[in-house]
Design a protein around this motif. Structure first.
Motif: not given
Length: 162
Positions: A124-129
């Motif tokens: 999800a970090g990539w998604l948020y970024a």
């Protein structure tokens, strides 16, 4: 001997020499996608990225997430000014649509679905970024557009007052 004087070529009126960086920026493609076109572009690009990651990197979700960031930026840059609000909305949908080939599901519908849900939750970090990148680019573009409109209104009102 007399020196020969060459007539000076007058500079073009109103034109300043442009720096080389702006010349390179003018050669870059400037497509203007609608909101739907931006979403379709992002989904197609992420499916292509997922296929490349599956073939070259062995379904690496790290590579998929890393390549998601430029897709998010390009989507936000290429969307029409009227549809800027759609960029931060369609980018996470494209991430979810493209994650299936690299999610590593165990087979069957339930296994594939669990692979997609696990990939979405663990990365999800990539998604948020990527969503943040698209949102910031859209916000900056909207602010610049508003500033240009405001300056044009001021220039129009000051020329009308004279």
């Amino acid at each position: 001997m007399r020196s020969v004087r060459h007539p000076q070529v007058p500079a073009q009126a109103g034109r300043r020499p442009r720096p080389p960086a702006s010349a390179a920026a003018r050669r870059m493609p400037r497509p203007r996608l609608t909101g739907l076109g931006g979403g379709l572009f992002a989904c197609a690009a992420m499916l292509l990225v997922a296929g490349i990651c599956r073939l070259l990197f062995g379904s690496s979700l790290f590579a998929y997430g890393l390549l998601f960031l430029p897709v998010a930026a390009l989507t936000a840059l290429w969307v029409r000014p009227a549809d800027l609000i759609t960029a931060p909305v369609c980018v996470p949908i494209a991430f979810a649509a493209g994650v299936w080939p690299v999610s590593g599901g165990s087979g069957g519908f339930g296994g594939e679905l669990m692979g997609v849900v696990s990939a979405l939750s663990l990365h999800a970090g990539w998604l948020y970024a990527g969503t943040l990148v698209a949102g910031l680019i859209a916000l900056v573009r909207r602010a610049a557009l508003s500033g240009r409109r405001r300056a044009a209104r001021r220039a129009g009102s000051s020329s009308a007052a004279c």
